[in-house]
Design a protein around this motif. Structure first.
Motif, PDB file in Angstrom:
ATOM      1  N   LEU B 202      46.599  36.395  40.397  1.00 41.53           N
ATOM      2  CA  LEU B 202      46.530  37.743  40.973  1.00 41.53           C
ATOM      3  C   LEU B 202      47.919  38.378  41.092  1.00 41.53           C
ATOM      4  O   LEU B 202      48.052  39.490  41.578  1.00 41.53           O
ATOM      5  CB  LEU B 202      45.889  37.697  42.368  1.00 41.53           C
ATOM      6  N   HIS B 258      37.042  46.140  49.902  1.00 43.56           N
ATOM      7  CA  HIS B 258      37.353  45.509  48.629  1.00 43.56           C
ATOM      8  C   HIS B 258      37.410  43.996  48.834  1.00 43.56           C
ATOM      9  O   HIS B 258      37.757  43.530  49.902  1.00 43.56           O
ATOM     10  CB  HIS B 258      38.706  46.015  48.108  1.00 43.56           C
ATOM     11  N   THR B 260      39.389  41.635  47.625  1.00 44.81           N
ATOM     12  CA  THR B 260      40.684  40.982  47.882  1.00 44.81           C
ATOM     13  C   THR B 260      41.674  41.877  48.623  1.00 44.81           C
ATOM     14  O   THR B 260      42.490  41.381  49.378  1.00 44.81           O
ATOM     15  CB  THR B 260      41.355  40.526  46.557  1.00 44.81           C
ATOM     16  N   ALA B 448      28.156  47.183  37.311  1.00 44.98           N
ATOM     17  CA  ALA B 448      29.612  47.085  37.418  1.00 44.98           C
ATOM     18  C   ALA B 448      30.036  46.321  38.678  1.00 44.98           C
ATOM     19  O   ALA B 448      31.061  45.649  38.695  1.00 44.98           O
ATOM     20  CB  ALA B 448      30.229  48.474  37.425  1.00 44.98           C
ATOM     21  N   ARG B 451      28.185  42.317  38.410  1.00 39.29           N
ATOM     22  CA  ARG B 451      28.726  41.340  37.467  1.00 39.29           C
ATOM     23  C   ARG B 451      29.960  40.632  38.019  1.00 39.29           C
ATOM     24  O   ARG B 451      30.335  39.566  37.563  1.00 39.29           O
ATOM     25  CB  ARG B 451      29.083  42.014  36.143  1.00 39.29           C
ATOM     26  N   LYS B 452      30.608  41.240  39.027  1.00 35.17           N
ATOM     27  CA  LYS B 452      31.778  40.616  39.646  1.00 35.17           C
ATOM     28  C   LYS B 452      31.405  39.360  40.432  1.00 35.17           C
ATOM     29  O   LYS B 452      32.240  38.522  40.735  1.00 35.17           O
ATOM     30  CB  LYS B 452      32.413  41.595  40.634  1.00 35.17           C
ATOM     31  N   LEU B 453      30.154  39.285  40.816  1.00 31.18           N
ATOM     32  CA  LEU B 453      29.728  38.257  41.763  1.00 31.18           C
ATOM     33  C   LEU B 453      29.368  36.954  41.054  1.00 31.18           C
ATOM     34  O   LEU B 453      28.728  36.981  39.995  1.00 31.18           O
ATOM     35  CB  LEU B 453      28.505  38.751  42.548  1.00 31.18           C
ATOM     36  N   ALA B 514      41.999  35.276  37.181  1.00 29.88           N
ATOM     37  CA  ALA B 514      42.066  36.286  38.244  1.00 29.88           C
ATOM     38  C   ALA B 514      40.683  36.842  38.554  1.00 29.88           C
ATOM     39  O   ALA B 514      40.416  37.310  39.652  1.00 29.88           O
ATOM     40  CB  ALA B 514      42.991  37.426  37.827  1.00 29.88           C
ATOM     41  N   PHE B 515      39.806  36.783  37.583  1.00 32.42           N
ATOM     42  CA  PHE B 515      38.444  37.289  37.766  1.00 32.42           C
ATOM     43  C   PHE B 515      37.647  36.356  38.669  1.00 32.42           C
ATOM     44  O   PHE B 515      36.917  36.779  39.557  1.00 32.42           O
ATOM     45  CB  PHE B 515      37.768  37.399  36.394  1.00 32.42           C
ATOM     46  N   SER B 516      37.840  35.068  38.429  1.00 33.82           N
ATOM     47  CA  SER B 516      37.031  34.082  39.132  1.00 33.82           C
ATOM     48  C   SER B 516      37.559  33.774  40.531  1.00 33.82           C
ATOM     49  O   SER B 516      36.783  33.533  41.466  1.00 33.82           O
ATOM     50  CB  SER B 516      37.012  32.804  38.278  1.00 33.82           C
ATOM     51  N   PRO B 518      38.723  35.294  43.244  1.00 35.97           N
ATOM     52  CA  PRO B 518      38.202  35.879  44.495  1.00 35.97           C
ATOM     53  C   PRO B 518      36.858  35.285  44.915  1.00 35.97           C
ATOM     54  O   PRO B 518      36.518  35.286  46.103  1.00 35.97           O
ATOM     55  CB  PRO B 518      38.066  37.372  44.157  1.00 35.97           C
ATOM     56  N   ASN B 519      36.083  34.788  43.943  1.00 35.70           N
ATOM     57  CA  ASN B 519      34.766  34.233  44.271  1.00 35.70           C
ATOM     58  C   ASN B 519      34.824  32.775  44.703  1.00 35.70           C
ATOM     59  O   ASN B 519      33.809  32.205  45.092  1.00 35.70           O
ATOM     60  CB  ASN B 519      33.846  34.332  43.055  1.00 35.70           C
TER      61      ASN B 519
END
Lengths: 82, 744
Positions: B202, B258, B260, B448, B451-453, B514-516, B518-519
């Motif tokens: 990040l 948000h 993060t 949108a 799909r982040k989850l 970086a996508f993964s 936060p989850n």
């Protein structure tokens, strides 16, 4: 027209790494528009994905290169082997 | 103050601390007040190719922290808890052990063990099964309880960087509610490649030591544990304990902004701080010192700077410092480590500094500090009557807590209204849920966002939205702060964590996703849900094994009773994927029985439900948790706690066990589990039917335990049953029970 093979690879990476449903993603879809809705964290992921797929560094590349799969592929074509 | 009622006084009677500054409270405090840093070159994580390589690691090896074969997070916590308990002089006996519990805040769980297991698996020819039980955050409180023979309520508050403050807040609330005499309360996190690679991905790490509110461009990670013995004043007085200070009010809130980044306007932060101050019966002018969240990222520091200047405008004696400039950011331990330092500040009338200011930085600070004293580089000696500690986290979770030198009567906001179940949302699958796009589109959730989850978050989001819809609740500016969330889980986002970790093992710390990332925090699911739904009140995630989904109802009911919120969404959520099947398969635990899903139950106080004309499935009349600590991963020998939880839930509901006409059980086909349920139910309820839901829904863990309550509520609403009980277990001897009555 950007290289189809590169476009396919980028699409695969976006589907895999960013969980974008394959059927909603065209080569000319606006990645950062309302539908797909990518954001700054996703762009970090795209940079990492392009680097690992093609060895092309996109850190600091202008924002318009990230618009669609086609613009990404074009950037890759132009910078491959640099 | 002599006429002050003592029964709501909560005090600190013991302190324990281990972090990069030292291995006990005195060592750490002495370093902190003298501006000595614990930030050094990172040793425990391979930082090849990373743009940063500093961190604040604890020098002691795991084997020197405690004898057990636990994950380092547990060992750090045991080390600090041992100091705190010895310091408090609390004598644990067979008679009093069920009145002292353990509440631990944590972020990365057993990340070091996950790293080790999969490194062995991918590179060394096979992982060690013993490491699997060290993976979930749910093991930590149980391990601490086992080590010290404590049998009170346990919880693992897994709200990332706010966890260590929420754990203290919850402990104090439960003591005021009469549910315990004391808690070993705090937070713990070990250094991990997971966190390092994640914050690196990040670009949130500073290249050098962080210097919050100064020139810093990111955080510096740390590790450690902070533990406080939080005790009822009357209990402390009766045993002649030394009292450090008073624990006053606290506040928990959610940005709903948000996953993060903090809300740049700091609204959620300010809500938490305002609540903490108001719940203490104070005004912002009373506060002498704030141990800031102060991480060193531009986004946090700007938002917090704005929050503090806005809230404390007119306070001419406020000092603010970030001890993270020395301890590093210890994530789930941060709030508790900072609480220990804050208590020391109150007792010693000394503010520890924020270090790292050059002469030039000091000039810049003068221009922007206004009336706030940011205590640069050197400690400040001053009288401190009231001090607060702030913690803000991924997921938009905020928490603040106030400590005071002298006793002070705090407002009693207890709400004695009856509590009703007014909505239920479910998504269950055995072995897996089929989720189609209509499931999320139905609630206006866009692809949108969705799909982040990760899967865990998707399950939570859908069941939470279904529950709100079922209850007819529309979240608006009017009610957004009156609604809170409790998510219970056994395994959290283990699939995302393992995926992230395997990638780091194979491709290096410098290549984390970086996508993964936060989850990978357990509270991401509750965070996404709050963001989408716009819920801005209390927000907590408790990882406490299978029963966590039912414990979330108990927790949520306590929050409502405490007067903090009118409506709570109480959820149980667990995923079943190739990863969970693989891990449970290796353990040989509940083989082939896993299901998955999420069940959310809306709890609402009577006044709010009546005002809305809400339908009432049932009254949540009584709830209780109990724990007989046995080795994590086992259950044998803990049945006495099941009995206690059931009896206490009945007593709290004002009914006898003979009044129960339906029991929703937790049997799952495992011999030990089923026998405990059978024996205790036969003893307490005779021939009353015990429903075996897991035959249909599988062992969907926290989702199943929340489902048991939801099922009981529906049976009461639709049939002639008058009084139903649901109970569930955790692998380690944790139990929760609720008693539901016909709504009338």
């Amino acid at each position: 027209m950007a290289n189809q093979e590169i476009c396919e690879k980028i699409k695969g990476m976006l589907v895999e790494n960013l969980r974008i449903p394959e059927d909603e993603l065209e080569f000319d879809s606006e990645l950062f528009g309302d539908d797909i809705g990518l954001d700054s964290i996703d762009s970090i992921e795209i940079i990492a994905g392009i680097d690992s797929l093609f060895g092309v560094q996109m850190t600091g590349a202008a924002r318009e290169n990230f618009r669609t799969i086609e613009t990404l592929a074009k950037y890759v074509e132009e910078h491959q082997g640099e | 103050m002599s006429d002050m009622s003592d029964n709501r006084r909560v005090v600190v009677t013991g302190l324990g601390l281990v972090c990069a500054l030292g291995e006990n409270t005195e060592q750490c405090w002495s370093a902190a007040v003298n501006g000595v840093t614990g930030i050094r070159e990172v040793k425990s994580v391979n930082t090849d190719g990373c743009y940063a390589n500093v961190g604040a690691e604890v020098l002691a090896a795991s084997k020197d922290l405690s004898d057990e074969d636990y994950d380092r997070s547990s060992l750090l916590c045991i080390k600090a808890a041992g100091e705190a308990l010895a310091d408090s002089g609390y004598e644990i006996t067979e008679e009093n052990s069920d009145r002292i519990g353990v509440i631990v805040g944590n972020c990365v769980g057993g990340a070091a063990s996950i790293d080790k297991y999969f490194t062995d698996e991918l590179k060394n020819g096979g992982g060690n099964k013993a490491d699997i039980l060290k993976m979930p955050a749910a093991a930590i409180a149980n391990n601490v309880a086992m080590h010290f023979g404590l049998n009170g309520t346990t919880a693992n508050i897994v709200n990332a960087c706010a966890a260590g403050t929420i754990s203290l807040s919850y402990a104090a609330d439960l003591i005021r509610a009469g549910k315990a005499d004391a808690f070993v309360a705090g937070g713990s996190d070990s250094f991990s490649s997971l966190a390092f690679a994640g914050f690196h991905a990040l670009h949130a790490l500073d290249e050098n030591s962080c210097s919050p509110f100064n020139r810093s461009s990111g955080i510096t990670l740390g590790e450690g544990a902070g533990v406080l013995i939080i005790e009822s004043y009357e209990h402390a007085k009766a045993r002649g304990a030394k009292i450090y200070c008073e624990v006053l009010g606290s506040g928990v809130s959610s940005d709903a902004h948000h996953i993060t980044a903090p809300d740049p306007e700091g609204k959620g932060q300010m809500l938490a701080i305002k609540r903490a101050i108001a719940n203490s019966g104070l005004t912002p002018d009373d506060i002498d010192y704030i141990n800031a969240h102060g991480t060193g990222t531009a986004k946090n520091d700007e938002a917090e700077f704005l929050s503090l200047h806005t809230l404390f405008d007119g306070n001419d004696h406020l000092s603010v410092s970030s001890t993270k400039s020395m301890t590093g950011h210890c994530l789930g331990a941060a709030g508790s480590i900072e609480a220990v330092l804050t208590v020391k500040a109150v007792c010693g009338n000394t503010v520890p500094p924020t270090i790292g200011y050059t002469d030039e930085n000091l000039e810049t600070l003068k221009e922007k500090a206004g009336a706030i004293d940011f205590v640069p580089n050197t400690k400040r000696e001053k009288n401190i009557n009231y001090a607060a500690s702030n913690s803000f986290a991924f997921g938009g979770n905020n928490a603040s807590i106030v400590f005071a030198k002298e006793p002070r009567e705090i407002p009693d906001r207890t709400n004695k209204d009856r509590i009703f179940i007014t909505g239920i949302g479910e998504l269950l699958g055995n072995p897996k849920c089929e989720i189609i796009s209509d499931d999320y589109k139905e609630h206006g959730i866009k692809m949108a966002f969705y799909r982040k989850l990760d899967r865990f978050s998707q399950l939570q989001l859908i069941s939470g939205m279904r529950a709100l819809a079922d209850a007819g609740i529309t979240v608006s500016e009017e009610n957004e702060k009156d609604i809170g969330i409790v998510v219970g889980t056994a395994d959290g986002p283990m699939t995302e964590i393992v995926g992230f970790q395997k990638n780091v093992i194979e491709n290096g710390t410098a290549n984390g996703s970086a996508f993964s990332f936060p989850n990978t925090v357990y509270n991401a699911a509750g965070g996404y849900f709050s963001i989408f739904a716009g819920i801005k009140g209390y927000n907590v995630t408790n990882a406490n094994s299978i029963q966590a989904g039912l414990q979330s109802l108990c927790y949520a009911a306590d929050v409502i009773r405490n007067g903090d919120e009118k409506i709570m969404v109480a959820s149980g959520t667990d995923e079943n994927t190739d990863v969970t099947e693989y891990l449970y398969g290796k353990l040989g635990l509940f083989g082939g029985m896993l299901g998955e899903g999420s069940v959310s139950v809306i709890l609402e106080n009577e006044n709010s439900a009546d005002e809305r004309g809400a339908k009432k499935y049932a009254e949540l009349a009584g709830w209780a948790t109990a724990h007989k600590s046995v080795e994590f991963g086992t259950l044998k020998g803990s049945e006495s706690a099941l009995k206690t939880a059931m009896e206490e839930a009945c007593a709290a509901a004002g009914v006898s066990v003979k009044d129960i006409d339906l029991v929703c059980g937790f049997a799952n086909g495992n011999k030990t589990v089923d026998e405990i349920e059978k024996n205790v139910c036969a003893e307490l309820f005779g021939s009353v039917p015990v429903v075996q839901l897991k035959r249909d829904i599988g062992e969907s863990r926290a989702a199943a335990s929340a489902k048991q309550a939801a099922y009981a509520a529906k049976m009461i609403a639709e049939n002639e049953y008058r009084c139903a009980l649901a109970a569930s277990f955790g692998v380690g001897g944790q139990y929760s029970a609720v008693v539901l009555k016909k709504a009338e």
